[in-house]
Design a protein around this motif. Structure first.
Motif, mmCIF file in Angstrom:
data_model
loop_
_atom_site.group_PDB
_atom_site.id
_atom_site.type_symbol
_atom_site.label_atom_id
_atom_site.label_comp_id
_atom_site.label_asym_id
_atom_site.label_seq_id
_atom_site.Cartn_x
_atom_site.Cartn_y
_atom_site.Cartn_z
ATOM 1 N N GLY A 148 0.785 -1.229 0.000
ATOM 2 C CA GLY A 148 0.000 0.000 0.000
ATOM 3 C C GLY A 148 0.815 1.274 0.000
ATOM 4 N N LEU A 149 2.112 1.196 -0.267
ATOM 5 C CA LEU A 149 2.940 2.393 -0.227
ATOM 6 C C LEU A 149 2.744 3.260 -1.471
ATOM 7 N N ASP A 150 2.530 4.549 -1.207
ATOM 8 C CA ASP A 150 2.405 5.548 -2.274
ATOM 9 C C ASP A 150 3.764 6.225 -2.421
ATOM 10 N N ILE A 151 4.440 6.018 -3.542
ATOM 11 C CA ILE A 151 5.806 6.518 -3.718
ATOM 12 C C ILE A 151 5.888 8.032 -3.549
ATOM 13 N N LYS A 152 4.894 8.748 -4.067
ATOM 14 C CA LYS A 152 4.906 10.213 -3.941
ATOM 15 C C LYS A 152 4.828 10.624 -2.474
ATOM 16 N N TYR A 153 3.932 9.985 -1.725
ATOM 17 C CA TYR A 153 3.779 10.288 -0.306
ATOM 18 C C TYR A 153 5.047 9.925 0.461
ATOM 19 N N VAL A 154 5.631 8.779 0.121
ATOM 20 C CA VAL A 154 6.873 8.336 0.772
ATOM 21 C C VAL A 154 7.967 9.378 0.563
ATOM 22 N N ARG A 155 8.081 9.885 -0.661
ATOM 23 C CA ARG A 155 9.073 10.918 -0.974
ATOM 24 C C ARG A 155 8.801 12.199 -0.183
ATOM 25 N N ASN A 156 7.527 12.591 -0.128
ATOM 26 C CA ASN A 156 7.162 13.831 0.563
ATOM 27 C C ASN A 156 7.500 13.783 2.050
ATOM 28 N N ILE A 157 7.452 12.603 2.631
ATOM 29 C CA ILE A 157 7.809 12.453 4.042
ATOM 30 C C ILE A 157 9.309 12.627 4.239
ATOM 31 N N GLY A 158 10.066 12.431 3.167
ATOM 32 C CA GLY A 158 11.511 12.623 3.248
ATOM 33 C C GLY A 158 12.317 11.360 3.092
ATOM 34 N N VAL A 159 11.668 10.261 2.692
ATOM 35 C CA VAL A 159 12.372 8.993 2.512
ATOM 36 C C VAL A 159 13.116 8.988 1.182
ATOM 37 N N LYS A 160 14.362 8.556 1.201
ATOM 38 C CA LYS A 160 15.135 8.376 -0.028
ATOM 39 C C LYS A 160 14.802 6.987 -0.570
ATOM 40 N N ILE A 161 13.907 6.956 -1.547
ATOM 41 C CA ILE A 161 13.375 5.664 -1.995
ATOM 42 C C ILE A 161 14.439 4.782 -2.648
ATOM 43 N N GLU A 162 15.481 5.398 -3.222
ATOM 44 C CA GLU A 162 16.539 4.603 -3.858
ATOM 45 C C GLU A 162 17.401 3.884 -2.819
ATOM 46 N N ASP A 163 17.342 4.334 -1.555
ATOM 47 C CA ASP A 163 18.148 3.713 -0.498
ATOM 48 C C ASP A 163 17.315 2.823 0.427
ATOM 49 N N LEU A 164 16.014 2.754 0.191
ATOM 50 C CA LEU A 164 15.145 1.967 1.064
ATOM 51 C C LEU A 164 14.940 0.561 0.493
ATOM 52 N N ILE A 165 15.301 -0.447 1.278
ATOM 53 C CA ILE A 165 15.091 -1.839 0.872
ATOM 54 C C ILE A 165 13.631 -2.197 1.110
ATOM 55 N N ILE A 166 12.970 -2.751 0.084
ATOM 56 C CA ILE A 166 11.575 -3.182 0.194
ATOM 57 C C ILE A 166 11.510 -4.685 -0.027
ATOM 58 N N ALA A 167 10.778 -5.371 0.841
ATOM 59 C CA ALA A 167 10.618 -6.825 0.688
ATOM 60 C C ALA A 167 9.137 -7.171 0.688
ATOM 61 N N TYR A 168 8.780 -8.168 -0.136
ATOM 62 C CA TYR A 168 7.385 -8.620 -0.249
ATOM 63 C C TYR A 168 7.329 -10.130 0.003
ATOM 64 N N PRO A 169 7.464 -10.573 1.244
ATOM 65 C CA PRO A 169 7.445 -12.018 1.517
ATOM 66 C C PRO A 169 6.087 -12.632 1.202
ATOM 67 N N SER A 170 6.112 -13.900 0.810
ATOM 68 C CA SER A 170 4.874 -14.582 0.420
ATOM 69 C C SER A 170 4.213 -15.322 1.580
ATOM 70 N N SER A 171 4.895 -15.387 2.726
ATOM 71 C CA SER A 171 4.323 -16.064 3.894
ATOM 72 C C SER A 171 4.994 -15.538 5.152
ATOM 73 N N GLY A 172 4.429 -15.896 6.302
ATOM 74 C CA GLY A 172 5.003 -15.476 7.564
ATOM 75 C C GLY A 172 6.403 -16.029 7.758
ATOM 76 N N GLU A 173 6.595 -17.315 7.418
ATOM 77 C CA GLU A 173 7.909 -17.935 7.574
ATOM 78 C C GLU A 173 8.951 -17.235 6.713
ATOM 79 N N GLU A 174 8.567 -16.928 5.459
ATOM 80 C CA GLU A 174 9.500 -16.237 4.559
ATOM 81 C C GLU A 174 9.821 -14.848 5.091
ATOM 82 N N GLY A 175 8.804 -14.209 5.668
ATOM 83 C CA GLY A 175 9.010 -12.877 6.241
ATOM 84 C C GLY A 175 10.050 -12.898 7.351
ATOM 85 N N PHE A 176 9.940 -13.864 8.262
ATOM 86 C CA PHE A 176 10.895 -13.966 9.359
ATOM 87 C C PHE A 176 12.285 -14.335 8.869
ATOM 88 N N GLU A 177 12.364 -15.152 7.827
ATOM 89 C CA GLU A 177 13.666 -15.500 7.252
ATOM 90 C C GLU A 177 14.347 -14.261 6.666
#
Length: 305
Positions: free
Chosen positions: A108-137
């Motif tokens: 649900g992240l809005d890139i424009k809003y993320v930028r406006n808050i001051g986040v450097k999107i090129e330096d932010l690691i984003i992960a989309y795990p497919s399950s809880g176990e994968e998320g914890f790994e």
């Protein structure tokens, strides 16, 4: 009758210190560095902190922000500002030259809003795990990789693989204000912040944001129960220029007479909206006021940087 005090000689004290040193060295050899020390040399002596992105919330927490190395849980109803606070933490982390990762389980992240808050999107690691176990790994690998801040948005979507394979519905909570994770998350979290949407913010009869109550319901490092009333602007998130007005007035750094605000006999404007605009147009003045406020709060609360 006066009881004699049992004073220890310097030789006895020295022997005790040597004994303690030997105990620590032996346990360190077996379990590794950092597992044991004396309280005087422990991490509690000087805690590093990360600003929440809100001066008001920093003050309410009582430690100038989130204490590094701790678990923070932010919970509340839908659209109460949870992701906004998470993104402000990312922004503050990056400002300090450190690395952040965002486990985005809601897509649900809005890139424009993320930028406006001051986040450097090129330096932010984003992960989309497919399950809880994968998320914890992934979280485990990020920690081992030296990532300084890890956001999980949200914990309720860390669904076990077995449930996904069984095509069961996602967790449903009877009370929307009850957090997921059972008792473990409530117990392990060092800081728990409950967000509650309070009111609308309007400018010229146009809705521009919301007022949110942030209540510190658990705090292992300072007094809990304090409240920060935050203002979240839809296009920008938390504006320190807005909230600093109330805080500076409370600390008598800015003086208020009727609807007029002044600083060191200099008129800033009439009404909060006008003063906010003035501070946005005069960043040096804002930084000067902010510095005074932070020093005042730090001196009052006595926490470490």
């Amino acid at each position: 009758m006066i009881a004699k005090k049992n004073f220890k000689s310097e030789q006895e004290l020295g022997a005790a210190s040597t004994e303690i040193k030997n105990i620590i060295e032996n346990i360190t050899k077996e379990y590794g560095e950092g597992v044991i020390t004396t309280l005087g040399e422990s991490k509690l002596k000087a805690q590093k902190t990360l600003s929440t992105g809100s001066l008001l919330l920093d003050q309410a927490i009582g430690t100038s922000g989130y204490v590094c190395g701790k678990i923070v849980e932010i919970f509340g109803l839908e659209s109460s500002g949870k992701s906004t606070l998470a993104l402000h933490a990312v922004s503050e982390c990056q400002k300090s030259g450190k690395k952040a990762a965002y486990i985005d389980l809601e897509n649900g992240l809005d890139i424009k809003y993320v930028r406006n808050i001051g986040v450097k999107i090129e330096d932010l690691i984003i992960a989309y795990p497919s399950s809880g176990e994968e998320g914890f790994e992934i979280i485990s690998k990020l920690i081992k990789g030296g990532i300084d801040l890890i956001i999980v948005d949200s914990v309720s979507n860390l669904i076990p693989r077995s449930q996904l394979e069984a095509n069961l519905e996602k967790h449903k909570i009877g009370n929307p204000e009850t957090t997921t994770g059972g008792m473990a998350l409530n117990f392990d979290a060092d800081l728990r912040i409950k967000l509650k949407r309070k009111d609308k913010i309007e400018k010229n009869n146009e809705l521009i944001g919301i007022e949110v109550e942030a209540r510190i319901v658990k705090n292992k490092l300072a007094a809990p129960g304090k409240i920060a009333n935050l203002e979240i602007i839809f296009a920008q998130g938390i504006q320190k220029e807005r909230e600093i007005i109330d805080l500076a007035t409370e600390l008598n750094v800015i003086q208020k007479s009727g609807t007029w605000y002044s600083y060191e006999e200099k008129k800033l404007g009439q009404g909060k909206e006008n003063v906010t605009e003035y501070l946005l147009e005069n960043p040096e003045l804002y930084q000067e006021i902010e510095k005074i406020i932070i020093e005042t709060i730090n001196n009052h609360q006595g926490y470490a940087d």
